[in-house]
Design a protein around this motif. Structure first.
Motif, PDB file in Angstrom:
ATOM      1  N   ARG A 237       0.838  -1.192   0.000  1.00  0.00           N
ATOM      2  CA  ARG A 237       0.000   0.000   0.000  1.00  0.00           C
ATOM      3  C   ARG A 237       0.880   1.252   0.000  1.00  0.00           C
ATOM      4  N   ALA A 238       1.961   1.160   0.793  1.00  0.00           N
ATOM      5  CA  ALA A 238       2.855   2.320   0.929  1.00  0.00           C
ATOM      6  C   ALA A 238       3.518   2.666  -0.397  1.00  0.00           C
ATOM      7  N   VAL A 239       3.830   1.655  -1.215  1.00  0.00           N
ATOM      8  CA  VAL A 239       4.461   1.953  -2.500  1.00  0.00           C
ATOM      9  C   VAL A 239       3.416   2.239  -3.569  1.00  0.00           C
ATOM     10  N   GLY A 240       2.162   2.391  -3.153  1.00  0.00           N
ATOM     11  CA  GLY A 240       1.157   2.919  -4.066  1.00  0.00           C
ATOM     12  C   GLY A 240       0.291   1.903  -4.782  1.00  0.00           C
ATOM     13  N   ALA A 241       0.170   0.654  -4.259  1.00  0.00           N
ATOM     14  CA  ALA A 241      -0.725  -0.319  -4.886  1.00  0.00           C
ATOM     15  C   ALA A 241      -2.173   0.073  -4.635  1.00  0.00           C
ATOM     16  N   GLY A 242      -2.986   0.074  -5.694  1.00  0.00           N
ATOM     17  CA  GLY A 242      -4.409   0.395  -5.557  1.00  0.00           C
ATOM     18  C   GLY A 242      -5.157  -0.799  -5.001  1.00  0.00           C
ATOM     19  N   PRO A 243      -6.437  -0.605  -4.642  1.00  0.00           N
ATOM     20  CA  PRO A 243      -7.186  -1.689  -4.009  1.00  0.00           C
ATOM     21  C   PRO A 243      -7.259  -2.961  -4.865  1.00  0.00           C
ATOM     22  N   TRP A 244      -7.453  -2.827  -6.177  1.00  0.00           N
ATOM     23  CA  TRP A 244      -7.597  -4.021  -7.003  1.00  0.00           C
ATOM     24  C   TRP A 244      -6.296  -4.792  -7.093  1.00  0.00           C
ATOM     25  N   ARG A 245      -5.204  -4.046  -7.266  1.00  0.00           N
ATOM     26  CA  ARG A 245      -3.905  -4.696  -7.327  1.00  0.00           C
ATOM     27  C   ARG A 245      -3.603  -5.389  -6.000  1.00  0.00           C
ATOM     28  N   LEU A 246      -3.933  -4.683  -4.924  1.00  0.00           N
ATOM     29  CA  LEU A 246      -3.692  -5.216  -3.587  1.00  0.00           C
ATOM     30  C   LEU A 246      -4.439  -6.542  -3.403  1.00  0.00           C
ATOM     31  N   LEU A 247      -5.731  -6.552  -3.786  1.00  0.00           N
ATOM     32  CA  LEU A 247      -6.540  -7.754  -3.584  1.00  0.00           C
ATOM     33  C   LEU A 247      -6.108  -8.877  -4.520  1.00  0.00           C
ATOM     34  N   ALA A 248      -5.931  -8.534  -5.791  1.00  0.00           N
ATOM     35  CA  ALA A 248      -5.654  -9.574  -6.777  1.00  0.00           C
ATOM     36  C   ALA A 248      -4.253 -10.136  -6.599  1.00  0.00           C
ATOM     37  N   TYR A 249      -3.311  -9.270  -6.277  1.00  0.00           N
ATOM     38  CA  TYR A 249      -1.914  -9.675  -6.300  1.00  0.00           C
ATOM     39  C   TYR A 249      -1.430 -10.157  -4.942  1.00  0.00           C
ATOM     40  N   HIS A 250      -1.841  -9.454  -3.889  1.00  0.00           N
ATOM     41  CA  HIS A 250      -1.270  -9.775  -2.584  1.00  0.00           C
ATOM     42  C   HIS A 250      -2.192 -10.620  -1.724  1.00  0.00           C
ATOM     43  N   VAL A 251      -3.485 -10.303  -1.739  1.00  0.00           N
ATOM     44  CA  VAL A 251      -4.395 -11.042  -0.857  1.00  0.00           C
ATOM     45  C   VAL A 251      -4.797 -12.367  -1.481  1.00  0.00           C
ATOM     46  N   LEU A 252      -5.251 -12.339  -2.706  1.00  0.00           N
ATOM     47  CA  LEU A 252      -5.787 -13.548  -3.341  1.00  0.00           C
ATOM     48  C   LEU A 252      -4.794 -14.711  -3.293  1.00  0.00           C
ATOM     49  N   ARG A 253      -3.544 -14.412  -3.612  1.00  0.00           N
ATOM     50  CA  ARG A 253      -2.540 -15.473  -3.631  1.00  0.00           C
ATOM     51  C   ARG A 253      -2.369 -16.117  -2.280  1.00  0.00           C
ATOM     52  N   ASN A 254      -2.556 -15.329  -1.234  1.00  0.00           N
ATOM     53  CA  ASN A 254      -2.302 -15.857   0.095  1.00  0.00           C
ATOM     54  C   ASN A 254      -3.518 -16.485   0.750  1.00  0.00           C
ATOM     55  N   ILE A 255      -4.686 -16.306   0.142  1.00  0.00           N
ATOM     56  CA  ILE A 255      -5.854 -16.987   0.716  1.00  0.00           C
ATOM     57  C   ILE A 255      -6.300 -18.136  -0.183  1.00  0.00           C
ATOM     58  N   ALA A 256      -5.593 -18.369  -1.262  1.00  0.00           N
ATOM     59  CA  ALA A 256      -6.049 -19.358  -2.251  1.00  0.00           C
ATOM     60  C   ALA A 256      -6.109 -20.768  -1.672  1.00  0.00           C
ATOM     61  N   THR A 257      -5.078 -21.157  -0.896  1.00  0.00           N
ATOM     62  CA  THR A 257      -5.016 -22.550  -0.435  1.00  0.00           C
ATOM     63  C   THR A 257      -6.230 -22.947   0.408  1.00  0.00           C
ATOM     64  N   PRO A 258      -6.550 -22.206   1.496  1.00  0.00           N
ATOM     65  CA  PRO A 258      -7.712 -22.651   2.273  1.00  0.00           C
ATOM     66  C   PRO A 258      -8.976 -22.699   1.429  1.00  0.00           C
ATOM     67  N   ILE A 259      -9.090 -21.804   0.467  1.00  0.00           N
ATOM     68  CA  ILE A 259     -10.302 -21.784  -0.354  1.00  0.00           C
ATOM     69  C   ILE A 259     -10.360 -23.009  -1.258  1.00  0.00           C
ATOM     70  N   VAL A 260      -9.221 -23.365  -1.855  1.00  0.00           N
ATOM     71  CA  VAL A 260      -9.195 -24.564  -2.701  1.00  0.00           C
ATOM     72  C   VAL A 260      -9.544 -25.793  -1.868  1.00  0.00           C
ATOM     73  N   VAL A 261      -8.984 -25.848  -0.651  1.00  0.00           N
ATOM     74  CA  VAL A 261      -9.233 -27.004   0.200  1.00  0.00           C
ATOM     75  C   VAL A 261     -10.713 -27.114   0.555  1.00  0.00           C
ATOM     76  N   ILE A 262     -11.306 -26.015   1.021  1.00  0.00           N
ATOM     77  CA  ILE A 262     -12.700 -26.086   1.444  1.00  0.00           C
ATOM     78  C   ILE A 262     -13.606 -26.378   0.251  1.00  0.00           C
ATOM     79  N   SER A 263     -13.217 -25.924  -0.953  1.00  0.00           N
ATOM     80  CA  SER A 263     -14.061 -26.217  -2.119  1.00  0.00           C
ATOM     81  C   SER A 263     -14.019 -27.698  -2.465  1.00  0.00           C
ATOM     82  N   THR A 264     -12.836 -28.296  -2.401  1.00  0.00           N
ATOM     83  CA  THR A 264     -12.742 -29.723  -2.718  1.00  0.00           C
ATOM     84  C   THR A 264     -13.583 -30.539  -1.751  1.00  0.00           C
TER      85      THR A 264
END
Lengths: 297, 314
Positions: free
Chosen positions: A189-216
């Motif tokens: 955020r400090a280096v200027g990432a906007g909300p979409w970049r933040l969610l798609a690039y930083h958050v999504l990648r780090n929450i993907a595993t539990p989501i894949v697991v619960i979906s299976t």
């Protein structure tokens, strides 16, 4: 229960685990079996209608034949080959729940992240709406939407995916809340990432595993729900083969022709078993702590 | 904890209000006009007008919803399209069947699931344990409607005996009633028995590892007391939450099983309503199930926080 507490540990626990999930998967034969069944089912869902020995909808004079050489699973009252219909049935019985899971998980991930990121009134409102959907058992929710939209394959996917969203978005939201507090998000955020970049690039990648697991883990329940709708006469319309519907059509004849009820039901059970075993193993691999709680080893 | 409970209680009316909105507006999402669709062959302008009145369709929506909600709050869920009788009384007539089915099924889940779970935990990693676990994995994969079809078919093929069919009210002949209900209730309970079994087993194993169990044994308490008083009591706390969920998803099980066993309960009412597109009945059915589900979850949450005061709610 404390929704936040375990979620905070997620990224850390995973980082330490490293290649652990894959090693464990190799050691788990039940998981492998589940994976094999799942692969078979997915292959059938794609290829099923093309590999049948007979045309699944073609009637013949060989009516109500018991299983044997030319008809492995016997024939129904229209002389249709049950084996071919079971294979072709995977097209609906497996693809619809799988598509619903993918669609539902995509929507749930987006909603969960937005809810966590937006916070405040948006979060409050969205979560209450989700509570509302959670106030009905999956099958009843699906029945209600089938009553509204009617049931063809496309509508069934939408109806079932609506049932997927509330629980999965809860996981996505809790995980995203934890990730959003991490220093690297702040740094981004400090280096200027906007909300979409933040969610798609930083958050999504780090929450993907539990989501894949619960979906299976959830696919089995969706297969059961879709077959249940078919059984109640609320699924795809005949003559399209679908396991739940085949089972319900077999019921009046079950005494004279038990094979009609045996094979579609067996197919449902096998599919659910496969997805359950795979899901359990993935969950154990992802979170060994949970494994000791559920399997006690 | 009190703050949590107050917040939890305040949420109930909010969720129920949103549910009523979903149920009311949902029916209005139907493509085209519900009434044209509903009447199809028997369409007459008078009949259409009558149905629009019944559904409140010819009123502006901002008037129709409050009117419907006020009716629902005072117990008036409108009249059925098919039978022209009040949906509320139709539902009330059928409620006892479903409640009895759920109570029996829950009883079976507890009486079978918990002891088997304890057994598996005590014989951890032996053949008994593996067989019980294997059974639970299989039970989780068998759809209730397949099980019901098999139960109705196989015994009569092999033993010339078939399970009882039909419905006798409890107060007419309690024994006959229980005989008729036991098999459907067991089939509904099968799936959840497996879940309760697995959870009881896991919790027992977890608890048996705790230091206070070692302490209890060290101070010379008998194994019975250690297992029942110290271990089981603590192991069952999480099981209670699952029982609440179990009661909820048993409602879904009842929908299918009542349909198969021709039991005149709420579940078969809901199926008929959806199949016949009796929209007022669908609205009433969904509302009642939602109401029951929300209150069950509330009771479970309260019970849980009472049983386990250490739990903090975030």
């Amino acid at each position: 229960m404390t929704a936040e507490a375990p979620a905070t540990e997620l990224p850390l626990a995973r980082a330490e685990a490293g290649g652990y999930p894959w090693r464990l998967l190799r050691q788990q034969w039940l998981g492998l079996l589940g994976g094999a069944i799942t692969a078979l089912m997915v292959a059938l869902a794609v290829l099923g209608p093309y590999v049948t020995p007979y045309d699944p909808n073609e009637t013949s004079t060989a009516v109500l034949k018991a299983p044997g050489g030319s008809h492995w699973f016997g024939t129904d009252e229209f002389g249709r080959d049950t084996f071919s219909r079971v294979l072709a049935g995977a097209r609906t019985s497996i693809s619809v729940p799988l598509a619903a899971m993918v669609l539902g998980v995509a929507a749930a991930t987006l909603l969960g992240m937005l809810s966590a990121y937006g916070g405040g009134p948006l979060d409050l409102a969205l979560q209450r709406v989700m509570d509302t959907f959670l106030s009905l058992p999956t099958l009843i929710l699906a029945m209600f939407f089938v009553a509204i939209f009617g049931a063809d394959a496309k509508n069934l996917v939408i109806v079932l995916s609506i049932a997927v969203v509330p629980p999965v978005q809860r996981v996505a939201r809790a995980s995203a809340l934890a990730v959003l507090q991490q220093p690297y998000v702040e740094a981004a955020r400090a280096v200027g990432a906007g909300p979409w970049r933040l969610l798609a690039y930083h958050v999504l990648r780090n929450i993907a595993t539990p989501i894949v697991v619960i979906s299976t883990t959830g696919v089995g329940a969706l297969i059961l729900a879709q077959a249940g709708l078919g059984f109640l006469g609320l699924g795809v319309t005949p003559p399209t083969a679908e396991w739940g519907q085949m089972l319900s059509l077999a019921r009046p004849r079950a005494l004279d022709a038990p094979w009609l009820a045996l094979f579609p039901g067996g197919a449902i059970s096998l599919a659910v078993l496969g997805f359950n075993l795979l899901g359990d193993t993935l969950r154990d691999a992802w979170d060994p702590r949970l494994r000791s709680r559920l399997e006690g080893s | 904890m009190t703050a949590y409970l107050v917040r939890r209680l305040l949420l109930v009316p909010v969720v129920l209000l949103l549910l009523s909105a979903l149920v009311f507006w949902g029916i209005r999402l139907i493509p085209g006009d519900v009434v044209d669709f509903r009447l199809e062959s028997s369409y007459t302008p008078e009949r259409a007008q009558q149905l629009r009145d019944a559904l409140g369709l010819n009123r502006p929506l901002w008037q129709a919803y409050p009117a419907w909600l006020a009716g629902a709050l005072s117990g008036d869920l409108g009249k059925s399209f098919i039978s022209d009788r009040p949906v509320t009384s139709e539902i009330l007539e059928r409620l006892p069947v479903t409640v009895e089915l759920l109570v029996l099924s829950l009883l079976i889940q507890v009486v079978v699931g918990i002891p088997l779970g304890i057994l598996a935990a005590l014989y951890h990693r032996t053949l008994v344990d593996r067989l019980v676990l294997l059974g639970s994995i299989v039970a989780l994969a068998i759809p209730s409607f397949w099980m019901a079809t098999l139960v109705l078919t196989l015994p009569s093929l092999f033993f010339r005996w078939s399970p009882p069919f039909g419905y006798t009210p409890f107060f007419d002949d309690p024994l006959r009633n229980l005989y008729q209900f036991s098999i459907p209730a067991a089939i509904i309970g099968l799936f959840l028995t497996a879940i309760i079994l697995r959870l009881t087993r896991a919790e027992m194993l977890e608890v048996l590892r705790q230091e206070y169990i070692t302490t209890a044994r060290a101070k010379g308490l008998g194994e019975r007391v250690v297992l029942l008083r110290h271990a089981l009591k603590n192991a069952l706390i999480p099981v209670v939450t699952v029982l609440g969920l179990a009661a909820g998803s048993s409602i879904a099980g009842a929908v299918i099983i009542e349909h198969i066993f021709a039991l005149p309960g709420l579940g078969s009412y809901g199926v008929d309503a959806v199949v016949r597109r009796d929209y007022t009945a669908v609205q009433g059915f969904v509302m009642v199930v939602g109401l029951a589900y929300v209150f069950l979850n509330l009771v479970v949450d309260m019970l849980y926080s009472y049983l386990n005061p250490r739990i903090k709610y975030g």
